[in-house]
Scaffold this motif. Sequence first.
Motif, PDB file in Angstrom:
ATOM      1  N   ALA A 233      -3.067  -9.003  -7.987  1.00 46.98           N
ATOM      2  CA  ALA A 233      -3.570  -8.835  -6.795  1.00 46.98           C
ATOM      3  C   ALA A 233      -3.137  -7.835  -6.476  1.00 46.98           C
ATOM      4  CB  ALA A 233      -2.302  -9.531  -6.312  1.00 46.98           C
ATOM      5  N   VAL A 234      -1.770  -6.730  -6.909  1.00 49.40           N
ATOM      6  CA  VAL A 234      -1.574  -5.576  -6.470  1.00 49.40           C
ATOM      7  C   VAL A 234      -2.734  -4.279  -7.349  1.00 49.40           C
ATOM      8  CG1 VAL A 234       0.074  -3.452  -7.361  1.00 49.40           C
ATOM      9  CG2 VAL A 234       0.625  -6.013  -6.627  1.00 49.40           C
ATOM     10  N   GLU A 235      -3.078  -4.680  -8.570  1.00 48.95           N
ATOM     11  CA  GLU A 235      -4.377  -4.411  -9.124  1.00 48.95           C
ATOM     12  C   GLU A 235      -5.466  -4.004  -7.900  1.00 48.95           C
ATOM     13  OE1 GLU A 235      -4.321  -4.891 -13.325  1.00 48.95           O
ATOM     14  OE2 GLU A 235      -2.714  -3.449 -13.284  1.00 48.95           O
ATOM     15  N   ALA A 236      -5.483  -5.321  -7.742  1.00 48.20           N
ATOM     16  CA  ALA A 236      -6.664  -5.786  -7.055  1.00 48.20           C
ATOM     17  C   ALA A 236      -7.295  -5.140  -5.472  1.00 48.20           C
ATOM     18  CB  ALA A 236      -6.560  -6.907  -6.446  1.00 48.20           C
ATOM     19  N   ILE A 237      -5.022  -5.239  -5.014  1.00 39.76           N
ATOM     20  CA  ILE A 237      -5.225  -4.102  -3.064  1.00 39.76           C
ATOM     21  C   ILE A 237      -5.183  -2.482  -3.866  1.00 39.76           C
ATOM     22  CG2 ILE A 237      -3.239  -3.516  -2.065  1.00 39.76           C
ATOM     23  CD1 ILE A 237      -2.143  -6.070  -2.382  1.00 39.76           C
ATOM     24  N   GLU A 238      -4.585  -1.836  -4.873  1.00 38.78           N
ATOM     25  CA  GLU A 238      -4.329  -1.015  -5.342  1.00 38.78           C
ATOM     26  C   GLU A 238      -6.593   0.211  -5.541  1.00 38.78           C
ATOM     27  OE1 GLU A 238      -2.432   2.018  -8.664  1.00 38.78           O
ATOM     28  OE2 GLU A 238      -3.249  -0.125  -9.515  1.00 38.78           O
ATOM     29  N   ARG A 239      -7.436  -1.199  -6.264  1.00 36.07           N
ATOM     30  CA  ARG A 239      -8.481  -0.929  -6.217  1.00 36.07           C
ATOM     31  C   ARG A 239      -9.302  -0.520  -4.681  1.00 36.07           C
ATOM     32  NH1 ARG A 239      -8.394  -4.545 -10.107  1.00 36.07           N
ATOM     33  NH2 ARG A 239      -8.601  -6.073  -9.150  1.00 36.07           N
ATOM     34  N   ASP A 240      -8.432  -1.168  -3.671  1.00 36.78           N
ATOM     35  CA  ASP A 240      -9.428  -1.779  -2.385  1.00 36.78           C
ATOM     36  C   ASP A 240      -9.385  -0.662  -2.208  1.00 36.78           C
ATOM     37  OD1 ASP A 240     -10.457  -4.020  -2.978  1.00 36.78           O
ATOM     38  OD2 ASP A 240      -9.464  -4.410  -1.827  1.00 36.78           O
ATOM     39  N   GLN A 241      -7.853   0.189  -1.670  1.00 41.04           N
ATOM     40  CA  GLN A 241      -7.705   1.636  -1.665  1.00 41.04           C
ATOM     41  C   GLN A 241      -8.139   2.912  -2.292  1.00 41.04           C
ATOM     42  OE1 GLN A 241      -5.373   1.721   1.136  1.00 41.04           O
ATOM     43  NE2 GLN A 241      -5.733  -0.848   1.324  1.00 41.04           N
ATOM     44  N   GLN A 242      -9.243   3.473  -3.199  1.00 39.99           N
ATOM     45  CA  GLN A 242      -9.573   3.704  -4.252  1.00 39.99           C
ATOM     46  C   GLN A 242     -10.527   4.413  -3.852  1.00 39.99           C
ATOM     47  OE1 GLN A 242      -8.401   3.909  -7.941  1.00 39.99           O
ATOM     48  NE2 GLN A 242      -6.927   4.075  -8.144  1.00 39.99           N
ATOM     49  N   ARG A 243     -11.463   3.053  -2.999  1.00 42.93           N
ATOM     50  CA  ARG A 243     -12.784   3.224  -2.212  1.00 42.93           C
ATOM     51  C   ARG A 243     -12.606   4.416  -1.371  1.00 42.93           C
ATOM     52  NH1 ARG A 243     -14.940  -3.295  -2.436  1.00 42.93           N
ATOM     53  NH2 ARG A 243     -14.086  -3.564  -4.404  1.00 42.93           N
TER      54      ARG A 243
ATOM     55  N   ILE B 277       0.858  -1.267  -0.574  1.00 41.36           N
ATOM     56  CA  ILE B 277       0.479   0.112  -0.022  1.00 41.36           C
ATOM     57  C   ILE B 277       0.653   1.214  -0.166  1.00 41.36           C
ATOM     58  CG2 ILE B 277      -1.419   1.856   1.214  1.00 41.36           C
ATOM     59  CD1 ILE B 277      -2.991  -1.242   2.432  1.00 41.36           C
ATOM     60  N   VAL B 278       1.555   1.266   0.999  1.00 44.01           N
ATOM     61  CA  VAL B 278       2.639   2.765   0.556  1.00 44.01           C
ATOM     62  C   VAL B 278       3.746   2.594  -0.671  1.00 44.01           C
ATOM     63  CG1 VAL B 278       5.329   2.977   1.969  1.00 44.01           C
ATOM     64  CG2 VAL B 278       2.994   2.309   3.235  1.00 44.01           C
ATOM     65  N   LEU B 279       3.879   0.884  -1.269  1.00 41.30           N
ATOM     66  CA  LEU B 279       4.612   1.606  -2.338  1.00 41.30           C
ATOM     67  C   LEU B 279       3.706   1.987  -3.314  1.00 41.30           C
ATOM     68  CD1 LEU B 279       6.938  -1.207  -2.703  1.00 41.30           C
ATOM     69  CD2 LEU B 279       7.716   1.141  -2.278  1.00 41.30           C
ATOM     70  N   LEU B 280       2.233   1.975  -3.629  1.00 42.28           N
ATOM     71  CA  LEU B 280       1.346   2.236  -4.227  1.00 42.28           C
ATOM     72  C   LEU B 280       1.176   3.282  -3.776  1.00 42.28           C
ATOM     73  CD1 LEU B 280      -1.102  -0.610  -4.289  1.00 42.28           C
ATOM     74  CD2 LEU B 280       0.221  -0.121  -6.535  1.00 42.28           C
ATOM     75  N   ARG B 281       1.030   4.589  -3.027  1.00 41.04           N
ATOM     76  CA  ARG B 281       0.916   5.222  -3.101  1.00 41.04           C
ATOM     77  C   ARG B 281       1.986   6.467  -3.077  1.00 41.04           C
ATOM     78  NH1 ARG B 281      -1.865   5.250   3.493  1.00 41.04           N
ATOM     79  NH2 ARG B 281      -3.868   4.354   2.643  1.00 41.04           N
TER      80      ARG B 281
END
Length: 51
Positions: A41-51, A12-16
């Motif tokens: 998997a990373v894209e799924a985590i990214e989508r979850d964080q955008q909610r 999550i930190v890396l995505l942010r």
Amino acid sequence: MSPSDIDEAEIIVLLRLERKIEAIKRLREQTGMELTAAKDAVEAIERDQQR
């Protein structure tokens, strides 16, 4: 390796920080996933964080 072994906080930190490729690499290191599976998997985590 089970999903509980994944350091999702690090991903999550890396995505942010907009370091998606590094997040995918780290996930692969942590799990041994194939590239496409780790990317998904990373894209799924990214989508979850955008909610």
